[in-house]
Design an enzyme around this catalytic site. Sequence first.
Site, PDB file in Angstrom:
ATOM      1  N   TYR A  50      37.032  -6.742  16.095  1.00  0.00           N
ATOM      2  CA  TYR A  50      36.290  -5.595  16.904  1.00  0.00           C
ATOM      3  C   TYR A  50      35.476  -5.092  16.178  1.00  0.00           C
ATOM      4  O   TYR A  50      34.278  -4.328  16.881  1.00  0.00           O
ATOM      5  CB  TYR A  50      37.567  -4.938  17.736  1.00  0.00           C
ATOM      6  CG  TYR A  50      37.990  -5.832  18.858  1.00  0.00           C
ATOM      7  CD1 TYR A  50      37.356  -5.412  20.190  1.00  0.00           C
ATOM      8  CD2 TYR A  50      39.188  -6.262  18.858  1.00  0.00           C
ATOM      9  CE1 TYR A  50      37.630  -6.039  21.201  1.00  0.00           C
ATOM     10  CE2 TYR A  50      39.462  -7.124  19.964  1.00  0.00           C
ATOM     11  CZ  TYR A  50      38.579  -6.932  21.181  1.00  0.00           C
ATOM     12  OH  TYR A  50      39.178  -7.573  22.371  1.00  0.00           O
ATOM     13  N   ARG A  53      31.982  -6.297  16.362  1.00  0.00           N
ATOM     14  CA  ARG A  53      31.419  -6.485  17.520  1.00  0.00           C
ATOM     15  C   ARG A  53      30.946  -4.788  17.668  1.00  0.00           C
ATOM     16  O   ARG A  53      29.874  -4.644  18.449  1.00  0.00           O
ATOM     17  CB  ARG A  53      32.365  -6.785  18.763  1.00  0.00           C
ATOM     18  CG  ARG A  53      32.891  -8.180  18.333  1.00  0.00           C
ATOM     19  CD  ARG A  53      33.836  -8.615  19.850  1.00  0.00           C
ATOM     20  NE  ARG A  53      33.025  -8.783  20.748  1.00  0.00           N
ATOM     21  CZ  ARG A  53      33.293  -8.382  22.184  1.00  0.00           C
ATOM     22  NH1 ARG A  53      34.321  -7.961  22.639  1.00  0.00           N
ATOM     23  NH2 ARG A  53      32.192  -8.881  22.925  1.00  0.00           N
ATOM     24  N   HIS A 106      36.892  -2.704  31.934  1.00  0.00           N
ATOM     25  CA  HIS A 106      37.780  -3.279  30.518  1.00  0.00           C
ATOM     26  C   HIS A 106      37.505  -2.491  29.411  1.00  0.00           C
ATOM     27  O   HIS A 106      37.756  -2.922  28.203  1.00  0.00           O
ATOM     28  CB  HIS A 106      37.048  -4.817  30.430  1.00  0.00           C
ATOM     29  CG  HIS A 106      37.539  -5.522  31.552  1.00  0.00           C
ATOM     30  ND1 HIS A 106      36.804  -6.630  31.830  1.00  0.00           N
ATOM     31  CD2 HIS A 106      38.749  -5.560  32.287  1.00  0.00           C
ATOM     32  CE1 HIS A 106      37.111  -7.349  32.748  1.00  0.00           C
ATOM     33  NE2 HIS A 106      38.497  -6.667  33.155  1.00  0.00           N
ATOM     34  N   GLY A 174      25.663 -11.340  37.143  1.00  0.00           N
ATOM     35  CA  GLY A 174      25.981 -11.851  35.817  1.00  0.00           C
ATOM     36  C   GLY A 174      27.625 -12.232  35.554  1.00  0.00           C
ATOM     37  O   GLY A 174      27.921 -12.262  34.482  1.00  0.00           O
ATOM     38  N   SER A 176      30.821 -14.843  37.235  1.00  0.00           N
ATOM     39  CA  SER A 176      31.085 -15.958  37.993  1.00  0.00           C
ATOM     40  C   SER A 176      31.158 -15.702  39.486  1.00  0.00           C
ATOM     41  O   SER A 176      30.883 -16.420  40.195  1.00  0.00           O
ATOM     42  CB  SER A 176      32.196 -16.769  37.309  1.00  0.00           C
ATOM     43  OG  SER A 176      33.349 -16.155  37.639  1.00  0.00           O
TER      44      SER A 176
END
Length: 235
Positions: A50, A53, A106, A174, A176
């Site tokens: 993380y 990222r 999230h 963007g 699914s």
Amino acid sequence: MVVLTGAGISADSGVATFRGPGGLWEGQRLEDVATPEAWARDPARVWRFYQLRRAALATVAPNEAHHALVELEQRLLAAGARLTLVTQNVDDLHERAGSRSLLHMHGELAVLRCERCEARTPDREHLDPAAFVACTACDHPRLRPDVTWFGEVPYHLDEIARALADCTHFAAIGTSGVVYPAAGMLAEARAVGARTYVLALERPENVNAADEFLAGRAMDTVPMWIERLRASAGS
Ligand SMILES: [Zn+2]
């Protein structure tokens, strides 16, 4: 209006997408870096993943799709309407573009959370992949990224449900559209009679005749879609 964005909008800014080839995420298995069990078993490995990222946020910038959504929000506000922007993405590209009414379902890479006292701290400075960050509220030696891992409950679910219950327009961008929570949100919006839009690279299976579908990259389709909304609103 409720807009849900997923990995596709970030991918156009060069953010590594969530599920790469073979179910790996930047070469790592999800169960090794993105679950509470992984954190309990090997926090140094999860933290390193993380931290890399988090550091990478500084190397990417919002794209045309993020900017177009800011313009849409401002136009709706000026017309006395409201946009609730819900994102599955943990990067900060929407807020850096200027979006205001934003729910990170999230969580966010740019926020750390104490695993003991739950205190949250915005943090973009401590990026050393080998050094944990201590909690300034309770002195616990280890903060975790404030993201929801697999097996954890997403944030803002009540607020999202309220926004969906009285929306007249819903768009999934963007993402699914097949996998929850996106699939559930699309269904909820349809159930209240909202006009629904899906903008994605490929037509998801759960897009039906009631939906408008735009194929392509978010950075191309989102500005086009918003321009079309503007034209049809006659403003
Ligand atoms: Zn604490």
